[in-house]
Design a protein around this motif. Structure first.
Motif, mmCIF file in Angstrom:
data_model
loop_
_atom_site.group_PDB
_atom_site.id
_atom_site.type_symbol
_atom_site.label_atom_id
_atom_site.label_comp_id
_atom_site.label_asym_id
_atom_site.label_seq_id
_atom_site.Cartn_x
_atom_site.Cartn_y
_atom_site.Cartn_z
ATOM 1 N N MET A 1 5.699 2.197 11.494
ATOM 2 C CA MET A 1 5.176 0.957 10.937
ATOM 3 C C MET A 1 5.247 1.019 9.413
ATOM 4 O O MET A 1 5.212 2.095 8.825
ATOM 5 C CB MET A 1 3.725 0.741 11.376
ATOM 6 C CG MET A 1 3.519 0.659 12.876
ATOM 7 S SD MET A 1 1.784 0.343 13.316
ATOM 8 C CE MET A 1 1.609 -1.362 12.780
ATOM 9 N N ARG A 2 5.325 -0.151 8.782
ATOM 10 C CA ARG A 2 5.326 -0.205 7.328
ATOM 11 C C ARG A 2 3.955 0.168 6.792
ATOM 12 O O ARG A 2 2.925 -0.348 7.253
ATOM 13 C CB ARG A 2 5.707 -1.594 6.828
ATOM 14 C CG ARG A 2 7.109 -2.053 7.172
ATOM 15 C CD ARG A 2 7.547 -3.213 6.280
ATOM 16 N NE ARG A 2 6.469 -4.118 5.916
ATOM 17 C CZ ARG A 2 6.101 -5.181 6.635
ATOM 18 N NH1 ARG A 2 6.706 -5.444 7.772
ATOM 19 N NH2 ARG A 2 5.139 -5.977 6.205
ATOM 20 N N VAL A 3 3.932 1.045 5.803
ATOM 21 C CA VAL A 3 2.671 1.503 5.226
ATOM 22 C C VAL A 3 1.940 0.368 4.521
ATOM 23 O O VAL A 3 0.703 0.328 4.507
ATOM 24 C CB VAL A 3 2.930 2.692 4.278
ATOM 25 C CG1 VAL A 3 1.670 3.063 3.501
ATOM 26 C CG2 VAL A 3 3.445 3.894 5.064
ATOM 27 N N ASP A 4 2.685 -0.594 3.961
ATOM 28 C CA ASP A 4 2.018 -1.678 3.233
ATOM 29 C C ASP A 4 1.206 -2.599 4.152
ATOM 30 O O ASP A 4 0.420 -3.419 3.684
ATOM 31 C CB ASP A 4 3.013 -2.478 2.389
ATOM 32 C CG ASP A 4 4.125 -3.129 3.196
ATOM 33 O OD1 ASP A 4 4.030 -3.148 4.451
ATOM 34 O OD2 ASP A 4 5.103 -3.611 2.594
ATOM 35 N N LEU A 5 1.372 -2.463 5.470
ATOM 36 C CA LEU A 5 0.527 -3.214 6.396
ATOM 37 C C LEU A 5 -0.934 -2.775 6.301
ATOM 38 O O LEU A 5 -1.836 -3.507 6.713
ATOM 39 C CB LEU A 5 1.022 -3.024 7.836
ATOM 40 C CG LEU A 5 2.359 -3.670 8.197
ATOM 41 C CD1 LEU A 5 2.778 -3.229 9.600
ATOM 42 C CD2 LEU A 5 2.269 -5.196 8.127
ATOM 43 N N PHE A 6 -1.140 -1.585 5.772
ATOM 44 C CA PHE A 6 -2.485 -1.008 5.710
ATOM 45 C C PHE A 6 -3.055 -1.042 4.291
ATOM 46 O O PHE A 6 -3.963 -0.295 3.957
ATOM 47 C CB PHE A 6 -2.448 0.431 6.238
ATOM 48 C CG PHE A 6 -1.876 0.526 7.628
ATOM 49 C CD1 PHE A 6 -2.672 0.303 8.733
ATOM 50 C CD2 PHE A 6 -0.532 0.795 7.818
ATOM 51 C CE1 PHE A 6 -2.150 0.368 10.019
ATOM 52 C CE2 PHE A 6 0.009 0.855 9.098
ATOM 53 C CZ PHE A 6 -0.805 0.638 10.199
ATOM 54 N N ASP A 7 -2.523 -1.923 3.481
ATOM 55 C CA ASP A 7 -2.993 -2.065 2.096
ATOM 56 C C ASP A 7 -4.039 -3.174 2.016
ATOM 57 O O ASP A 7 -4.034 -4.118 2.805
ATOM 58 C CB ASP A 7 -1.810 -2.398 1.181
ATOM 59 C CG ASP A 7 -2.082 -2.056 -0.267
ATOM 60 O OD1 ASP A 7 -3.172 -1.512 -0.552
ATOM 61 O OD2 ASP A 7 -1.217 -2.322 -1.120
ATOM 62 N N PHE A 8 -4.937 -3.046 1.076
ATOM 63 C CA PHE A 8 -5.918 -4.103 0.793
ATOM 64 C C PHE A 8 -6.472 -3.876 -0.604
ATOM 65 O O PHE A 8 -6.368 -2.781 -1.169
ATOM 66 C CB PHE A 8 -7.048 -4.131 1.833
ATOM 67 C CG PHE A 8 -7.811 -2.832 1.978
ATOM 68 C CD1 PHE A 8 -8.918 -2.561 1.192
ATOM 69 C CD2 PHE A 8 -7.411 -1.880 2.910
ATOM 70 C CE1 PHE A 8 -9.625 -1.369 1.317
ATOM 71 C CE2 PHE A 8 -8.112 -0.685 3.054
ATOM 72 C CZ PHE A 8 -9.217 -0.429 2.262
ATOM 73 N N ASP A 9 -7.040 -4.917 -1.179
ATOM 74 C CA ASP A 9 -7.606 -4.827 -2.527
ATOM 75 C C ASP A 9 -9.067 -4.415 -2.443
ATOM 76 O O ASP A 9 -9.856 -5.049 -1.725
ATOM 77 C CB ASP A 9 -7.485 -6.173 -3.250
ATOM 78 C CG ASP A 9 -6.039 -6.550 -3.537
ATOM 79 O OD1 ASP A 9 -5.250 -5.637 -3.853
ATOM 80 O OD2 ASP A 9 -5.698 -7.745 -3.432
ATOM 81 N N LYS A 235 2.821 8.363 0.519
ATOM 82 C CA LYS A 235 3.842 7.906 -0.426
ATOM 83 C C LYS A 235 5.047 7.292 0.267
ATOM 84 O O LYS A 235 5.854 6.610 -0.365
ATOM 85 C CB LYS A 235 4.283 9.071 -1.315
ATOM 86 C CG LYS A 235 3.166 9.605 -2.207
ATOM 87 C CD LYS A 235 3.661 10.738 -3.096
ATOM 88 C CE LYS A 235 2.546 11.234 -4.014
ATOM 89 N NZ LYS A 235 3.005 12.351 -4.880
ATOM 90 N N ALA A 236 5.185 7.544 1.559
ATOM 91 C CA ALA A 236 6.322 7.008 2.298
ATOM 92 C C ALA A 236 6.170 5.504 2.494
ATOM 93 O O ALA A 236 5.066 4.954 2.450
ATOM 94 C CB ALA A 236 6.435 7.701 3.648
ATOM 95 N N ASP A 237 7.287 4.818 2.718
ATOM 96 C CA ASP A 237 7.262 3.387 2.995
ATOM 97 C C ASP A 237 7.018 3.104 4.470
ATOM 98 O O ASP A 237 6.568 2.028 4.830
ATOM 99 C CB ASP A 237 8.586 2.737 2.568
ATOM 100 C CG ASP A 237 8.784 2.775 1.059
ATOM 101 O OD1 ASP A 237 7.772 2.667 0.336
ATOM 102 O OD2 ASP A 237 9.930 2.924 0.611
ATOM 103 N N ASP A 238 7.330 4.083 5.308
ATOM 104 C CA ASP A 238 7.166 3.933 6.750
ATOM 105 C C ASP A 238 6.337 5.101 7.277
ATOM 106 O O ASP A 238 6.496 6.232 6.826
ATOM 107 C CB ASP A 238 8.536 3.910 7.444
ATOM 108 C CG ASP A 238 8.437 3.460 8.888
ATOM 109 O OD1 ASP A 238 8.031 4.274 9.745
ATOM 110 O OD2 ASP A 238 8.759 2.294 9.170
ATOM 111 N N THR A 239 5.444 4.826 8.228
ATOM 112 C CA THR A 239 4.578 5.880 8.753
ATOM 113 C C THR A 239 5.375 7.010 9.389
ATOM 114 O O THR A 239 4.931 8.157 9.393
ATOM 115 C CB THR A 239 3.604 5.303 9.798
ATOM 116 O OG1 THR A 239 4.346 4.663 10.848
ATOM 117 C CG2 THR A 239 2.668 4.290 9.157
#
Length: 365
Positions: A1-9, A235-239
């Motif tokens: 999965m894309r790591v940025d799916l787990f980002d939030f402010d 740091k990876a883009d994908d899990t």
């Protein structure tokens, strides 16, 4: 999965620098994956002291009894033909009586064969000193240190020379002080070896234990020595490209038998902290039976993982893009946890190691 799916402010004002006092007065966000309308999570605001009300007689709480050691070492690197250089090392996994893996800074300048004399930082000399040789070097500043001392003698030297490695997001705001020696340790810690505290357990008090006992809730202990890798960003883009660091753990035959008896009787396994959850899931067979277990685990839980044994999870609020936010998203559902964290931020919950807590019910869909 894309790591940025787990980002939030996360606003800085939501980051806790001190724990609640008393410990069980911290807030507790109870999260159920869905309510009457499909896909809509049920969120309820409570206090940690309310925990017994969400459990039933015969349920079992599973605690990680690891004890934080003063694993942050400051020293001087010595090399033939070169002057001394200040270095720091955070021990994260013991691999032999005289050897530890550690994250060293500045990692790029350290070479195999270097000698490091710990107990010195800046112009200060701490009580005694402790020498080690860099035996191996890995990625991301990781080194293997072979100390001149071994076994209990090495343990005593680390206690004398090292200091508690506060999480980076706290250390960046203020220095460690005497209060942290107490605050950054659970009241039931007994097995020395962790670099970081199992922070969900920091909320428990003798009074809360008494109330849980009165409610018929069982209490069991496992050991997972939390490593410094828990602080490393993904740091990876994908899990699929992320490598989890190993941590040493142990589930006794007695504890495994008791947890299996709880399940057979219709009780629930409730893990206090992601560390105890990761260990129980490492020890569980596909049919949900918990086996005695000892060794290193690098289990990496992301959405799509099928939980085998754990029914509920009590855990603090975690960093954006972290493996721990991925884990809770796997446990409760990504959209559920997005909604829960948005609610927590908007209503002033305190995040990270000294912050508030949550009680998560597993998404069984």
């Amino acid at each position: 999965m894309r790591v940025d799916l787990f980002d939030f402010d996360l606003p800085e004002k939501n980051i806790a620098l001190r724990p609640a006092s008393p410990r069980d007065s911290a807030r507790l966000l109870v999260v159920r994956p869905e309510g009457e309308s499909a896909g809509q999570p049920v969120l309820a605001d409570h206090r940690v002291s309310d925990l017994p009300g969400f459990l039933k007689p015969g349920d079992a709480l599973v605690f990680n009894d690891t004890k934080v050691i003063p694993a942050q070492l400051e020293g001087i690197r010595h090399r033939e033909g070169a002057g001394g250089q200040q270095v720091s090392a955070t021990l994260h996994m013991r691999v032999a009586p005289d050897r530890w893996k550690a994250f060293a800074k500045p990692g790029k300048r350290i070479k195999i064969g270097d000698r490091i004399e710990f107990g010195h930082g800046g112009n200060a000399c701490l009580i005694g000193s402790l020498a080690a040789t860099v035996e191996d070097k890995g990625e991301g500043g990781e080194v293997t240190l072979r100390f001149d001392l071994s076994g209990p003698a090495l343990d005593e030297a680390i206690m004398a020379v090292g200091h508690i490695p506060l999480p980076p997001y706290i250390a960046a705001k203020r220095p460690e002080d005497a209060q942290d020696q107490k605050d950054y340790q659970t009241i039931y810690a007994r097995e020395e070896g962790a670099v970081a505290a199992p922070t969900a357990g920091l909320h428990f008090t003798p009074e809360l234990f008494s109330n849980l006992d009165a409610a018929g809730i069982e209490r069991h202990f496992v050991t997972l020595h939390v490593g410094a890798g828990t602080f490393l960003p993904v740091k990876a883009d994908d899990t699929a490209e992320h490598k989890m660091h190993q941590e040493i753990g142990h589930v006794s035959a007695e504890t495994a038998a008791r947890l299996n008896a709880v399940k057979r009787a219709g009780g629930r396994i409730v893990c206090v902290g992601t560390t105890s959850l990761r260990l129980i899931e490492s020890a569980a067979a596909d049919d949900g039976t918990v086996k005695p277990w000892s060794g290193a685990t690098g289990i990496f839980i992301t959405p799509g993982y099928r939980f085998k044994a754990v029914d509920m999870l009590m855990t603090n609020f975690h960093l954006p893009r972290s493996t721990l936010f991925m884990l809770v998203s796997a446990f409760c559902g990504l959209e559920t946890m997005r909604a829960a964290y948005l609610h927590a931020i908007e209503t002033g919950y305190r995040f990270y190691s000294y912050g508030d807590s949550s009680l998560l019910f597993r998404d069984n869909r």
